[in-house]
Each structure stands twice: as C-alpha cells, then as structure tokens.
Design a protein around this motif. Structure first.
Motif, mmCIF file in Angstrom:
data_model
loop_
_atom_site.group_PDB
_atom_site.id
_atom_site.type_symbol
_atom_site.label_atom_id
_atom_site.label_comp_id
_atom_site.label_asym_id
_atom_site.label_seq_id
_atom_site.Cartn_x
_atom_site.Cartn_y
_atom_site.Cartn_z
ATOM 1 N N VAL A 95 0.829 -1.217 0.000
ATOM 2 C CA VAL A 95 0.000 0.000 0.000
ATOM 3 C C VAL A 95 0.859 1.262 0.000
ATOM 4 O O VAL A 95 0.607 2.202 -0.755
ATOM 5 C CB VAL A 95 -0.982 0.002 1.190
ATOM 6 N N SER A 96 1.894 1.291 0.826
ATOM 7 C CA SER A 96 2.641 2.544 0.954
ATOM 8 C C SER A 96 3.519 2.838 -0.259
ATOM 9 O O SER A 96 4.077 3.935 -0.359
ATOM 10 C CB SER A 96 3.472 2.560 2.240
ATOM 11 N N ASP A 97 3.660 1.887 -1.168
ATOM 12 C CA ASP A 97 4.344 2.215 -2.431
ATOM 13 C C ASP A 97 3.510 3.226 -3.214
ATOM 14 O O ASP A 97 4.059 4.127 -3.868
ATOM 15 C CB ASP A 97 4.583 0.950 -3.260
ATOM 16 N N ILE A 98 2.180 3.069 -3.151
ATOM 17 C CA ILE A 98 1.278 4.050 -3.764
ATOM 18 C C ILE A 98 1.429 5.389 -3.037
ATOM 19 O O ILE A 98 1.618 6.442 -3.661
ATOM 20 C CB ILE A 98 -0.193 3.571 -3.673
ATOM 21 N N SER A 99 1.343 5.326 -1.718
ATOM 22 C CA SER A 99 1.414 6.531 -0.878
ATOM 23 C C SER A 99 2.670 7.339 -1.180
ATOM 24 O O SER A 99 2.629 8.569 -1.353
ATOM 25 C CB SER A 99 1.466 6.136 0.606
ATOM 26 N N HIS A 100 3.789 6.641 -1.229
ATOM 27 C CA HIS A 100 5.075 7.303 -1.432
ATOM 28 C C HIS A 100 5.148 7.977 -2.799
ATOM 29 O O HIS A 100 5.645 9.104 -2.924
ATOM 30 C CB HIS A 100 6.207 6.288 -1.284
ATOM 31 N N ALA A 101 4.627 7.289 -3.816
ATOM 32 C CA ALA A 101 4.668 7.851 -5.180
ATOM 33 C C ALA A 101 3.825 9.122 -5.267
ATOM 34 O O ALA A 101 4.227 10.099 -5.910
ATOM 35 C CB ALA A 101 4.180 6.801 -6.179
ATOM 36 N N VAL A 102 2.667 9.118 -4.614
ATOM 37 C CA VAL A 102 1.813 10.312 -4.603
ATOM 38 C C VAL A 102 2.556 11.461 -3.913
ATOM 39 O O VAL A 102 2.673 12.567 -4.453
ATOM 40 C CB VAL A 102 0.475 10.033 -3.872
ATOM 41 N N GLN A 103 3.063 11.201 -2.735
ATOM 42 C CA GLN A 103 3.731 12.243 -1.958
ATOM 43 C C GLN A 103 4.937 12.815 -2.694
ATOM 44 O O GLN A 103 5.117 14.047 -2.758
ATOM 45 C CB GLN A 103 4.188 11.694 -0.601
ATOM 46 N N ALA A 104 5.756 11.938 -3.266
ATOM 47 C CA ALA A 104 6.973 12.403 -3.936
ATOM 48 C C ALA A 104 6.620 13.325 -5.098
ATOM 49 O O ALA A 104 7.213 14.403 -5.259
ATOM 50 C CB ALA A 104 7.789 11.199 -4.423
ATOM 51 N N TYR A 105 5.630 12.940 -5.882
ATOM 52 C CA TYR A 105 5.247 13.761 -7.041
ATOM 53 C C TYR A 105 4.716 15.121 -6.584
ATOM 54 O O TYR A 105 5.080 16.162 -7.142
ATOM 55 C CB TYR A 105 4.208 13.027 -7.896
ATOM 56 N N VAL A 106 3.848 15.098 -5.587
ATOM 57 C CA VAL A 106 3.244 16.349 -5.097
ATOM 58 C C VAL A 106 4.320 17.280 -4.543
ATOM 59 O O VAL A 106 4.373 18.470 -4.879
ATOM 60 C CB VAL A 106 2.175 16.040 -4.021
ATOM 61 N N GLU A 107 5.187 16.745 -3.698
ATOM 62 C CA GLU A 107 6.192 17.598 -3.055
ATOM 63 C C GLU A 107 7.245 18.080 -4.050
ATOM 64 O O GLU A 107 7.719 19.211 -3.941
ATOM 65 C CB GLU A 107 6.787 16.871 -1.842
ATOM 66 N N ASN A 108 7.577 17.254 -5.037
ATOM 67 C CA ASN A 108 8.507 17.709 -6.089
ATOM 68 C C ASN A 108 7.934 18.865 -6.884
ATOM 69 O O ASN A 108 8.669 19.613 -7.527
ATOM 70 C CB ASN A 108 8.851 16.567 -7.055
ATOM 71 N N ASN A 109 6.620 18.994 -6.851
ATOM 72 C CA ASN A 109 5.965 20.099 -7.551
ATOM 73 C C ASN A 109 5.615 21.251 -6.614
ATOM 74 O O ASN A 109 4.869 22.166 -7.000
ATOM 75 C CB ASN A 109 4.737 19.584 -8.296
ATOM 76 N N GLY A 110 6.125 21.204 -5.384
ATOM 77 C CA GLY A 110 6.016 22.348 -4.486
ATOM 78 C C GLY A 110 4.725 22.429 -3.679
ATOM 79 O O GLY A 110 4.464 23.449 -3.025
ATOM 80 N N PHE A 111 3.913 21.371 -3.703
ATOM 81 C CA PHE A 111 2.669 21.358 -2.923
ATOM 82 C C PHE A 111 2.795 20.352 -1.776
ATOM 83 O O PHE A 111 3.814 19.691 -1.637
ATOM 84 C CB PHE A 111 1.483 21.010 -3.833
ATOM 85 N N SER A 112 1.729 20.231 -0.961
ATOM 86 C CA SER A 112 1.792 19.300 0.170
ATOM 87 C C SER A 112 0.587 18.367 0.169
ATOM 88 O O SER A 112 -0.472 18.702 -0.369
ATOM 89 C CB SER A 112 1.865 20.073 1.487
ATOM 90 N N VAL A 113 0.761 17.194 0.771
ATOM 91 C CA VAL A 113 -0.344 16.220 0.850
ATOM 92 C C VAL A 113 -0.958 16.253 2.243
ATOM 93 O O VAL A 113 -0.257 16.290 3.256
ATOM 94 C CB VAL A 113 0.108 14.772 0.538
ATOM 95 N N VAL A 114 -2.280 16.220 2.272
ATOM 96 C CA VAL A 114 -3.011 16.159 3.541
ATOM 97 C C VAL A 114 -2.685 14.828 4.213
ATOM 98 O O VAL A 114 -2.621 13.782 3.562
ATOM 99 C CB VAL A 114 -4.527 16.296 3.266
ATOM 100 N N ARG A 115 -2.458 14.899 5.521
ATOM 101 C CA ARG A 115 -2.081 13.688 6.286
ATOM 102 C C ARG A 115 -3.258 13.105 7.072
ATOM 103 O O ARG A 115 -3.302 11.902 7.316
ATOM 104 C CB ARG A 115 -1.007 14.029 7.334
ATOM 105 N N SER A 116 -4.169 13.962 7.514
ATOM 106 C CA SER A 116 -5.156 13.490 8.502
ATOM 107 C C SER A 116 -6.404 12.875 7.871
ATOM 108 O O SER A 116 -7.289 12.415 8.585
ATOM 109 C CB SER A 116 -5.525 14.604 9.479
#
Ligand code: MF3
Ligand code: CO
Length: 251
Positions: A143-164
C-alpha cells in the motif's frame, strides 16, 4: 481483514462505479459562475436515483448531501447549500453511489470560469499524483508504495499532501480496510492482491498540509487558507495493469 472481491463482486462494483463516475461527470459539467452547490448536489442525487442506485454519502454518519462540494480552501466534505460558485473558484466534487450491494467512490476538482494559473497547476498536479500512485497499484507492491509515489510527485511540484485524511478500501462498505495514505515511506503496509478495490484519493494543498474542521463538523479547510484540490477513483487490483472502475461511458 482486507476484502478480496470475486469476479461476481467485481461486475457489481463496475456497475456501481460507472454510475458514480457518470455522476461526477454530470456534476463537473455544471461547475460555472452563478450555480449554487445545492443545484449540483440535487443533480447528483437525482441522477444516482434515476439509475436505481442510492447516494452513498447521504445520511452517512448523518451527512446531509449526496455530494461533497468543497470550494477553494475547503479540502473535502463541503456541505452543499446556497453558496453561489463564482468566477475563479476551484470546486472539488466527491460522489458515491451504492447499488447491488457495492459502492463506487470518486472525486475531482473543477475550475469555475477563468482561474489563476497556480490554481490550475494545483488541479493538474493533484490529478497527475493519482496516476503516479496507481503505477504501484499492482499485485506484489505494498500500500505505501502508492502513498510514497503520490507524496513524492506532489512535493517535487512544491505542494503538500493532507495527512489526517486518507484513501481507503471500498466495496460492500464505503470505507473498508486498508487505509491508503497519500504520504509515507515505500515498502510498508499490506501487500496488494488481485481483487482488492481501493479508493485512491490525493488531497493536495498549495501551502501547509495542516487542516482544520469547521464548526459544521464536516467541512475540512486548509489551516493557512490557501487552496486545496482532490482527485479520486475506485481502482481494482488485477494480476496486471490496475483498472480504474470509476470510468464514465457517457450520460
Ligand atoms: N468520499 C469520501 C471518502 O472518500 C466520503 C465522504 S464522507 C460522507 O471518504 F460523509 F460525505 F459520506
Ligand atoms: Co473516498
């Protein structure tokens, strides 16, 4: 226990998910200056019911609408009402439909008229982060392979992912195991198996990832008041390519 769907279950999921996707398409097509969120919610409700299905969100934990409609700094769970959409707004619409014993769940963010280029970039990065994530929605990954890919792409583009708030399994219940976070290190969590159906749903903020809940107990907004976007599909894990079940075949 993570439910694994049989071929029969999957056919039923396909039917629920097609109705759900068509409802999203209908709602997205209504987004323009001058329309109220109630009008969109009513159209979503009436369409889902016309298909013999039930709006999954209506009365879920007391939720009063058929769609969640979240504008600008609203992240998710915006309650439809008399608010009028105006030029430049970004409007996130989340819908669910239940039929044949199964739910579909999907969302997207739409532009009302001409919007700020940075707002458009937020919408585009959010949508693409879903597609980066599902590259790992395959048997054998975790599951967290999906999570990590989403986060990496978002943060590389200067935005943040909601955690809660996180994605989730979806099927006979709207929310099933496993949780599907949009952040985290790879290689963690349950291993993906053919027949699992997941609602993968990046919620992406322009500024801080922190959010708060309004006094209506539903509407989630960004802590800094900056914009947020959402994109979600129900996805089937197969022994090959993942299959997006919330696809629209025309209204
Ligand atoms: N689509 C939301 C989700 O993915 C559910 C909305 S909560 C509700 O979790 F109460 F509105 F149903
Ligand atoms: Co969901």
């Amino acid at each position: 226990m993570i439910p694994v769907k049989s071929n029969r279950d999957i056919d039923l999921m396909r039917r629920a998910c097609k109705i759900t996707a068509a409802a999203r398409e209908l709602a997205g097509g209504m987004v323009r200056p001058g329309v109220t969120t109630h009008e969109i919610d009513k159209a979503v409700h009436d369409y889902i019911v016309s298909q013999g299905a039930v709006p999954s969100f209506l009365n879920y934990n007391g939720y009063p609408g058929s769609a969640c409609i979240s504008i600008n700094e609203q992240v998710i769970h915006g309650i439809p009402g008399n608010r009028v959409i105006k030029e430049g707004d970004i409007v996130s619409i989340d819908v669910g439909a239940y039929i044949g014993g199964f739910h579909g769940d999907c969302a997207a963010t739409y532009a009302a008229g001409a919007i700020d280029p940075e707002a458009q970039r937020l919408i585009d990065v959010t949508r693409q982060s879903f597609f980066e994530g599902i590259k790992f929605a395959r048997q054998g990954y975790r599951v967290s392979d999906i999570s990590h890919a989403v986060q990496a792409y978002v943060e590389n583009n200067g935005f943040s992912v909601v955690r809660s708030f996180v994605g989730h399994g979806v099927g006979e219940k709207l929310h099933e195991e496993p949780e599907v976070p949009n952040f985290g290190s790879p290689g963690r969590g349950p291993r993906l198996v053919k027949g699992m159906t997941l609602a993968i749903e990046p919620m992406v903020n322009q500024g801080t990832y922190e959010v708060k809940v309004l006094k209506d107990h539903w509407t989630v907004i960004t802590a800094d008041g900056k914009l947020s976007a959402h994109y979600e599909n129900t996805v089937l894990i197969t022994d090959g390519e993942p299959e997006i079940l919330t696809v629209c075949e025309g209204l």
